[in-house]
Design a protein around this motif. Structure first.
Motif, PDB file in Angstrom:
ATOM      1  N   UNK A   1       0.824  -1.166   0.118  1.00  0.00           N
ATOM      2  CA  UNK A   1      -0.107   0.011   0.033  1.00  0.00           C
ATOM      3  C   UNK A   1       0.747   1.094   0.204  1.00  0.00           C
ATOM      4  N   UNK A   2       0.354   2.167  -0.385  1.00  0.00           N
ATOM      5  CA  UNK A   2       1.185   3.518  -0.608  1.00  0.00           C
ATOM      6  C   UNK A   2       1.075   4.194   0.441  1.00  0.00           C
ATOM      7  N   UNK A   3       2.023   5.049   0.691  1.00  0.00           N
ATOM      8  CA  UNK A   3       2.107   5.951   1.952  1.00  0.00           C
ATOM      9  C   UNK A   3       1.040   7.073   1.977  1.00  0.00           C
ATOM     10  N   UNK A   4       0.427   7.283   0.733  1.00  0.00           N
ATOM     11  CA  UNK A   4      -0.587   8.467   0.785  1.00  0.00           C
ATOM     12  C   UNK A   4      -1.729   8.126   1.556  1.00  0.00           C
ATOM     13  N   UNK A   5      -2.111   6.793   1.564  1.00  0.00           N
ATOM     14  CA  UNK A   5      -3.283   6.447   2.325  1.00  0.00           C
ATOM     15  C   UNK A   5      -3.206   6.542   3.804  1.00  0.00           C
ATOM     16  N   UNK A   6      -1.923   6.746   4.203  1.00  0.00           N
ATOM     17  CA  UNK A   6      -1.857   6.916   5.819  1.00  0.00           C
ATOM     18  C   UNK A   6      -2.509   8.160   6.381  1.00  0.00           C
ATOM     19  N   UNK A   7      -2.455   9.322   5.325  1.00  0.00           N
ATOM     20  CA  UNK A   7      -2.835  10.493   5.820  1.00  0.00           C
ATOM     21  C   UNK A   7      -4.597  10.363   6.102  1.00  0.00           C
ATOM     22  N   UNK A   8      -5.018   9.182   5.787  1.00  0.00           N
ATOM     23  CA  UNK A   8      -6.450   8.928   6.078  1.00  0.00           C
ATOM     24  C   UNK A   8      -6.824   8.331   7.516  1.00  0.00           C
ATOM     25  N   UNK A   9      -5.891   7.809   8.103  1.00  0.00           N
ATOM     26  CA  UNK A   9      -5.980   7.219   9.363  1.00  0.00           C
ATOM     27  C   UNK A   9      -6.146   8.363  10.598  1.00  0.00           C
ATOM     28  N   UNK A  10      -7.052   7.718  11.538  1.00  0.00           N
ATOM     29  CA  UNK A  10      -7.421   8.789  12.558  1.00  0.00           C
ATOM     30  C   UNK A  10      -6.997   8.306  13.958  1.00  0.00           C
ATOM     31  N   UNK A  11      -6.296   7.277  14.097  1.00  0.00           N
ATOM     32  CA  UNK A  11      -5.563   6.612  15.414  1.00  0.00           C
ATOM     33  C   UNK A  11      -4.097   6.759  15.263  1.00  0.00           C
ATOM     34  N   UNK A  12      -3.530   6.987  16.273  1.00  0.00           N
ATOM     35  CA  UNK A  12      -2.050   7.022  16.617  1.00  0.00           C
ATOM     36  C   UNK A  12      -1.671   5.926  17.364  1.00  0.00           C
ATOM     37  N   UNK A  13      -1.146   4.753  16.705  1.00  0.00           N
ATOM     38  CA  UNK A  13      -0.534   3.695  17.407  1.00  0.00           C
ATOM     39  C   UNK A  13       0.829   3.461  17.130  1.00  0.00           C
ATOM     40  N   UNK A  14       1.776   3.222  17.901  1.00  0.00           N
ATOM     41  CA  UNK A  14       2.880   3.633  17.709  1.00  0.00           C
ATOM     42  C   UNK A  14       3.929   2.598  17.311  1.00  0.00           C
ATOM     43  N   UNK A  15       3.608   0.983  17.274  1.00  0.00           N
ATOM     44  CA  UNK A  15       4.798  -0.102  17.204  1.00  0.00           C
ATOM     45  C   UNK A  15       4.090  -1.108  16.763  1.00  0.00           C
ATOM     46  N   UNK A  16       5.144  -1.928  16.100  1.00  0.00           N
ATOM     47  CA  UNK A  16       4.590  -3.423  15.728  1.00  0.00           C
ATOM     48  C   UNK A  16       4.928  -4.293  17.118  1.00  0.00           C
ATOM     49  N   UNK A  17       4.039  -5.155  17.363  1.00  0.00           N
ATOM     50  CA  UNK A  17       3.984  -5.778  18.627  1.00  0.00           C
ATOM     51  C   UNK A  17       4.297  -7.435  18.277  1.00  0.00           C
ATOM     52  N   UNK A  18       4.428  -8.325  19.115  1.00  0.00           N
ATOM     53  CA  UNK A  18       4.622  -9.504  18.864  1.00  0.00           C
ATOM     54  C   UNK A  18       3.108 -10.541  19.532  1.00  0.00           C
ATOM     55  N   UNK A  19       2.787 -11.408  18.618  1.00  0.00           N
ATOM     56  CA  UNK A  19       1.369 -11.934  19.043  1.00  0.00           C
ATOM     57  C   UNK A  19       1.468 -12.788  20.087  1.00  0.00           C
ATOM     58  N   UNK A 111      -8.023   0.816   2.665  1.00  0.00           N
ATOM     59  CA  UNK A 111      -8.537   1.522   4.111  1.00  0.00           C
ATOM     60  C   UNK A 111      -9.949   1.061   4.275  1.00  0.00           C
ATOM     61  N   UNK A 112     -10.149  -0.428   4.258  1.00  0.00           N
ATOM     62  CA  UNK A 112     -11.207  -0.825   4.250  1.00  0.00           C
ATOM     63  C   UNK A 112     -12.479  -0.239   5.369  1.00  0.00           C
ATOM     64  N   UNK A 158      -5.957  -6.993   7.958  1.00  0.00           N
ATOM     65  CA  UNK A 158      -4.853  -6.267   8.998  1.00  0.00           C
ATOM     66  C   UNK A 158      -5.703  -5.266   9.755  1.00  0.00           C
ATOM     67  N   UNK A 159      -6.301  -4.500   9.126  1.00  0.00           N
ATOM     68  CA  UNK A 159      -6.839  -3.230   9.637  1.00  0.00           C
ATOM     69  C   UNK A 159      -7.864  -2.573   9.109  1.00  0.00           C
ATOM     70  N   UNK A 160      -8.828  -1.769   9.715  1.00  0.00           N
ATOM     71  CA  UNK A 160      -9.884  -1.019   8.931  1.00  0.00           C
ATOM     72  C   UNK A 160      -9.631   0.571   9.112  1.00  0.00           C
ATOM     73  N   UNK A 161     -10.511   1.394   8.400  1.00  0.00           N
ATOM     74  CA  UNK A 161     -10.476   2.728   8.396  1.00  0.00           C
ATOM     75  C   UNK A 161     -11.981   3.384   8.287  1.00  0.00           C
TER      76      UNK A 161
END
Length: 465
Positions: A1-19, A111-112, A158-161
């Motif tokens: 996915x392109x970086x341009x779609x990141x401007x659509x997100x409204x939530x600030x989550x900081x890191x990648x985690x281990x499951x 950004x489904x 993975x994610x919704x928007x």
């Protein structure tokens, strides 16, 4: 996915985690996939014809690029090309995400927001998606099936928007996790994302989008268990034959495994990593229910062809060398396009093991379509059997496929004509170059040796006449 779609997100989550999810559970023996691009078996969906893709197997077309024209015309554009693609030997097409996304008519779908709005509900700024209406999507799929071409959906799990703000008891803040879709299906709230009461995080998040929690039974039901859930609706009602799973680094391989067990169809994951071992590990984590895009092959081809070091093709680790039946090879895609010497790269993937992919813009706009059609034909009719690498140096690379009829491919990255004696699979046999780049028609010796040639900065592909 392109970086341009990141401007659509409204939530600030900081890191990648281990499951800490349930992928360690005992898993059953893998069931045979309903769709196998290597041997010609097709989907079990009623009405889809069976077509043997040839002894070499099928070829996939990525039927979009980033920022295709907006305005709801793309499905009809692809529909108009289906007959020609079928004649060229394309056996499957991969479509962009088909569901309504946060950015509505301008979104590429990654950004489904509403998995069940395929272009029929007025929400997020439009009725149609960027690509068209649900009716146009169904017409495209029907046209593809009538031309014996399968259709793969791009699935973003993975994610919704595009949700509304709500008080989130798990974060103590307000988050955009209130999804009330116009379709009336798969309502989501804070408990369906990370963190929640049961699971804090999984393998990763993407760009701050609300991170869907696949460990929640409610989410599992709507994605793959319910007869009217996303997977079974897409397959049994809409007619998709398989899946391209987006950003699979963001969740455990067990998610794809469960989807494939419960829904069926061909499956390939986007595990974006140039390490072939990691690609193999991910395939294994799905209990081998899924293929993976061979990013290791992609990066090795860039090093070899653009770096004028064809030795890398012999020495480099790639998924197709480890697990050819689970490797989907490609030269470029909508996210990344680093290989400049593309015709050498297409000659490589069309003659070697794996399931090759053609990129829409390469085929329709940038490269010589006749040459690509020739390589597709060679793949389907000649590229059979295991691979033996016969010679490699900075400028030259020679390999053969050991099946019947098999082939010998000669790649030349120098500015001069080259010739080389090679051992083939054929004794006392007249062979020819099926690319037309050489007009030689030599006869192999009784010991199977023969001299072949290749023009400057080109390739030749040899097989019995």
């Amino acid at each position: 996915m392109k970086n341009s779609i990141l401007n659509l997100c409204k939530v600030a989550i900081l890191a990648v985690f281990v499951s800490c999810s349930s992928e360690t559970e005992e898993i059953p023996e893998v069931r045979k996939a309903a769709t196998d691009p290597f041997n010609g078996t097709t989907s079990d969906k009623t009405g889809t014809s069976e077509r043997n893709p040839g002894p070499g197997g099928g070829v996939m077309m990525q039927a979009f690029y980033w920022d295709v024209p907006a305005g709801g015309t793309w499905y009809n554009t692809i529909k108009s090309k289906i007959a020609d693609w079928d004649a060229a030997g394309i056996s499957a097409i991969w479509l962009p995400p088909v569901s309504k996304a946060q950015n509505g008519p301008f979104s590429m779908g990654y950004d489904p927001a509403d998995y069940f709005d395929l272009g029929e509900y007025n929400q997020h700024g439009s009725v149609e998606t960027r690509f068209g209406s649900k009716a146009e999507l169904l017409s495209l799929i029907n046209t593809a099936h009538n031309n014996n071409i399968q259709v793969y959906a791009d699935i973003v799990l993975n994610h919704n928007s595009g949700g509304d703000l709500e008080a989130n008891p798990y974060t103590g803040t307000n988050t955009y996790t209130d999804f009330d879709p116009a379709s009336g299906k798969f309502y989501r709230s804070a408990s369906d994302f990370h963190p929640n009461a049961n699971v804090y995080n999984d393998e990763g998040i993407f760009g701050g989008f609300p991170d869907l929690s696949h460990s929640q039974p409610y989410v599992q039901d709507w994605l793959w268990n319910r007869s009217d859930g996303v997977g079974k609706y897409y397959k049994n009602t809409i007619g998709f034959d398989g899946w391209r799973f987006d950003y699979v680094k963001g969740f455990g391989g067990w998610v794809v495994r469960e989807w494939n067990y419960n829904v069926g169809g061909f499956s390939v994951g986007e595990y974006w990593d140039g390490n072939a071992q990691k690609l193999q590990d991910w395939v294994n984590s799905t209990n081998r229910t899924s293929s993976a895009f061979d990013f290791a092959c992609y990066y090795r081809m860039d090093e070899a062809f653009d770096g004028n070091n064809l030795n890398i093709l012999a020495s480099g680790d790639m998924l197709w060398k480890r697990d050819a039946a689970k490797a989907v090879t490609f030269v470029t895609n909508h996210d990344t396009d680093v290989i400049w010497d593309k015709m050498h790269a297409y000659a490589y993937i069309m003659t070697h093991e794996g399931y090759p992919t053609v990129f829409y813009s390469d085929y329709e706009e940038w490269l010589d379509k006749d040459k690509l059609n020739n390589l597709i034909w060679i793949h389907r009719n000649k590229a059979v059997g295991s691979t033996s690498i016969l010679y490699a140096d900075n400028d030259e690379y020679v390999a053969k496929r050991n099946g019947s009829p098999g082939l010998v491919v000669y790649l030349n990255d120098s500015n001069n004509w080259v010739e080389r004696w090679v051992e083939t699979n054929w004794s006392n046999t007249v062979i020819k170059d099926y690319t037309g780049n050489s007009n030689w028609e030599p006869t192999t010796q009784s010991g199977k040796w023969v001299k072949i040639q290749c023009p400057p900065n080109s390739y030749t592909i040899w097989s019995p006449k």
